[in-house]
Design a protein around this motif. Structure first.
Motif, PDB file in Angstrom:
ATOM      1  N   LEU A  40       0.830  -1.198   0.000  1.00 46.70           N
ATOM      2  CA  LEU A  40       0.000   0.000   0.000  1.00 46.70           C
ATOM      3  C   LEU A  40       0.872   1.258   0.000  1.00 46.70           C
ATOM      4  O   LEU A  40       0.656   2.182  -0.783  1.00 46.70           O
ATOM      5  CB  LEU A  40      -0.929  -0.018   1.218  1.00 46.70           C
ATOM      6  CG  LEU A  40      -1.909   1.124   1.383  1.00 46.70           C
ATOM      7  CD1 LEU A  40      -2.917   1.156   0.249  1.00 46.70           C
ATOM      8  CD2 LEU A  40      -2.624   0.996   2.721  1.00 46.70           C
ATOM      9  N   VAL A  41       1.883   1.292   0.845  1.00 51.70           N
ATOM     10  CA  VAL A  41       2.801   2.429   0.897  1.00 51.70           C
ATOM     11  C   VAL A  41       3.555   2.561  -0.427  1.00 51.70           C
ATOM     12  O   VAL A  41       3.704   3.666  -0.953  1.00 51.70           O
ATOM     13  CB  VAL A  41       3.778   2.298   2.092  1.00 51.70           C
ATOM     14  CG1 VAL A  41       4.901   3.317   2.000  1.00 51.70           C
ATOM     15  CG2 VAL A  41       3.016   2.465   3.409  1.00 51.70           C
ATOM     16  N   ALA A  42       4.000   1.446  -0.991  1.00 51.25           N
ATOM     17  CA  ALA A  42       4.695   1.493  -2.279  1.00 51.25           C
ATOM     18  C   ALA A  42       3.790   2.057  -3.365  1.00 51.25           C
ATOM     19  O   ALA A  42       4.235   2.854  -4.198  1.00 51.25           O
ATOM     20  CB  ALA A  42       5.195   0.098  -2.661  1.00 51.25           C
ATOM     21  N   ALA A  43       2.507   1.692  -3.356  1.00 46.40           N
ATOM     22  CA  ALA A  43       1.561   2.215  -4.350  1.00 46.40           C
ATOM     23  C   ALA A  43       1.434   3.730  -4.220  1.00 46.40           C
ATOM     24  O   ALA A  43       1.403   4.449  -5.225  1.00 46.40           O
ATOM     25  CB  ALA A  43       0.196   1.551  -4.176  1.00 46.40           C
ATOM     26  N   LEU A  44       1.394   4.236  -2.998  1.00 51.77           N
ATOM     27  CA  LEU A  44       1.301   5.671  -2.771  1.00 51.77           C
ATOM     28  C   LEU A  44       2.581   6.384  -3.207  1.00 51.77           C
ATOM     29  O   LEU A  44       2.532   7.467  -3.796  1.00 51.77           O
ATOM     30  CB  LEU A  44       0.991   5.952  -1.304  1.00 51.77           C
ATOM     31  CG  LEU A  44      -0.357   5.437  -0.806  1.00 51.77           C
ATOM     32  CD1 LEU A  44      -0.440   5.488   0.708  1.00 51.77           C
ATOM     33  CD2 LEU A  44      -1.496   6.199  -1.456  1.00 51.77           C
ATOM     34  N   LEU A  45       3.718   5.780  -2.929  1.00 49.57           N
ATOM     35  CA  LEU A  45       4.996   6.373  -3.343  1.00 49.57           C
ATOM     36  C   LEU A  45       5.131   6.405  -4.864  1.00 49.57           C
ATOM     37  O   LEU A  45       5.636   7.380  -5.424  1.00 49.57           O
ATOM     38  CB  LEU A  45       6.166   5.585  -2.745  1.00 49.57           C
ATOM     39  CG  LEU A  45       6.367   5.709  -1.232  1.00 49.57           C
ATOM     40  CD1 LEU A  45       7.419   4.712  -0.760  1.00 49.57           C
ATOM     41  CD2 LEU A  45       6.748   7.132  -0.854  1.00 49.57           C
ATOM     42  N   LEU A  49       3.055  10.536  -4.043  1.00 49.13           N
ATOM     43  CA  LEU A  49       2.519  11.136  -2.827  1.00 49.13           C
ATOM     44  C   LEU A  49       3.540  11.061  -1.692  1.00 49.13           C
ATOM     45  O   LEU A  49       4.171  10.033  -1.491  1.00 49.13           O
ATOM     46  CB  LEU A  49       1.232  10.428  -2.412  1.00 49.13           C
ATOM     47  CG  LEU A  49       0.052  10.677  -3.333  1.00 49.13           C
ATOM     48  CD1 LEU A  49      -1.085   9.732  -3.012  1.00 49.13           C
ATOM     49  CD2 LEU A  49      -0.406  12.117  -3.226  1.00 49.13           C
ATOM     50  N   PRO A  50       3.685  12.140  -0.942  1.00 45.70           N
ATOM     51  CA  PRO A  50       4.592  12.109   0.209  1.00 45.70           C
ATOM     52  C   PRO A  50       3.944  11.353   1.366  1.00 45.70           C
ATOM     53  O   PRO A  50       2.724  11.385   1.535  1.00 45.70           O
ATOM     54  CB  PRO A  50       4.775  13.588   0.557  1.00 45.70           C
ATOM     55  CG  PRO A  50       3.504  14.229   0.103  1.00 45.70           C
ATOM     56  CD  PRO A  50       3.062  13.456  -1.119  1.00 45.70           C
ATOM     57  N   LEU A  51       4.752  10.666   2.137  1.00 50.46           N
ATOM     58  CA  LEU A  51       4.273   9.991   3.340  1.00 50.46           C
ATOM     59  C   LEU A  51       4.691  10.847   4.525  1.00 50.46           C
ATOM     60  O   LEU A  51       5.811  11.329   4.578  1.00 50.46           O
ATOM     61  CB  LEU A  51       4.880   8.591   3.463  1.00 50.46           C
ATOM     62  CG  LEU A  51       4.232   7.482   2.651  1.00 50.46           C
ATOM     63  CD1 LEU A  51       2.893   7.125   3.198  1.00 50.46           C
ATOM     64  CD2 LEU A  51       4.189   7.690   1.186  1.00 50.46           C
ATOM     65  N   ALA A  61       7.765  18.231   6.203  1.00 48.74           N
ATOM     66  CA  ALA A  61       7.498  16.807   6.425  1.00 48.74           C
ATOM     67  C   ALA A  61       6.120  16.574   7.033  1.00 48.74           C
ATOM     68  O   ALA A  61       5.675  15.445   7.127  1.00 48.74           O
ATOM     69  CB  ALA A  61       8.572  16.208   7.333  1.00 48.74           C
ATOM     70  N   ALA A  62       5.445  17.637   7.453  1.00 53.16           N
ATOM     71  CA  ALA A  62       4.131  17.484   8.072  1.00 53.16           C
ATOM     72  C   ALA A  62       3.022  17.302   7.046  1.00 53.16           C
ATOM     73  O   ALA A  62       1.891  17.042   7.406  1.00 53.16           O
ATOM     74  CB  ALA A  62       3.829  18.702   8.949  1.00 53.16           C
ATOM     75  N   GLN A  84      -2.839  18.061   5.298  1.00 50.99           N
ATOM     76  CA  GLN A  84      -2.510  19.224   4.483  1.00 50.99           C
ATOM     77  C   GLN A  84      -1.289  19.970   5.012  1.00 50.99           C
ATOM     78  O   GLN A  84      -0.882  19.800   6.157  1.00 50.99           O
ATOM     79  CB  GLN A  84      -3.706  20.175   4.438  1.00 50.99           C
ATOM     80  CG  GLN A  84      -4.899  19.555   3.734  1.00 50.99           C
ATOM     81  CD  GLN A  84      -6.015  20.539   3.539  1.00 50.99           C
ATOM     82  OE1 GLN A  84      -5.793  21.630   3.065  1.00 50.99           O
ATOM     83  NE2 GLN A  84      -7.224  20.136   3.909  1.00 50.99           N
ATOM     84  N   HIS A  85      -0.759  20.818   4.155  1.00 55.85           N
ATOM     85  CA  HIS A  85       0.384  21.651   4.498  1.00 55.85           C
ATOM     86  C   HIS A  85       0.061  22.510   5.718  1.00 55.85           C
ATOM     87  O   HIS A  85      -1.085  22.920   5.909  1.00 55.85           O
ATOM     88  CB  HIS A  85       0.745  22.533   3.298  1.00 55.85           C
ATOM     89  CG  HIS A  85       2.043  23.246   3.468  1.00 55.85           C
ATOM     90  ND1 HIS A  85       2.129  24.467   4.087  1.00 55.85           N
ATOM     91  CD2 HIS A  85       3.298  22.891   3.109  1.00 55.85           C
ATOM     92  CE1 HIS A  85       3.389  24.864   4.094  1.00 55.85           C
ATOM     93  NE2 HIS A  85       4.124  23.921   3.505  1.00 55.85           N
TER      94      HIS A  85
END
Length: 135
Positions: A40-45, A49-51, A61-62, A84-85
């Motif tokens: 799942l994390v790999a798919a987002l990367l 998308l930033p984690l 980083a937030a 969000q930022h």
């Protein structure tokens, strides 16, 4: 000539390395869920998308995706939450619209990759597994 093993996937390796850092709360990732959550994390990367590390202080980083463990029909589920930022710190109409848009985008991205999710489209996607089991 002997067949060579494929080179390890750098994104998958990074996902395995950062998985525990992007999970909210003191809960450790259960070993039986680790392969699913790493994928799942790999798919987002892979979609850029930033984690977000919820243990990091505020700053660049937030911003990004965080994961939260919870109950689901297959035993456990993962809520995929967009943060969000820091400059968007007012919980107003703009914040809500942007949050909804990002959660819709996350749902579409994960759906396109075949993930099994809750049918509720109003909030952060809740992912139950890599694919829906046969009925």
């Amino acid at each position: 000539m002997a067949k060579q093993d494929p080179a390890p996937d750098a994104v998958a390796q990074r996902a395995a390395h950062i998985l525990d850092q992007c999970v909210i709360g003191p809960v450790e990732v259960p070993e039986h869920m680790r392969p699913f959550m790493e994928a799942l994390v790999a798919a987002l990367l892979r979609v850029g998308l930033p984690l977000r590390d919820p243990h990091e202080g505020e700053g660049e980083a937030a911003t990004g995706v965080m994961l939260a463990l919870g109950p689901g029909p297959a035993g456990a589920a993962v809520r995929v939450i967009w943060r969000q930022h820091r400059s968007v710190d007012v919980l107003g109409e703009v914040w809500r619209m942007q949050q909804d848009a990002m959660h819709t985008a996350l749902r579409r991205i994960l759906s396109a990759q075949g993930y099994w999710m809750s049918d509720d489209t109003g909030d952060a996607p809740v992912v139950f597994g890599p694919r829906r089991p046969p009925s």
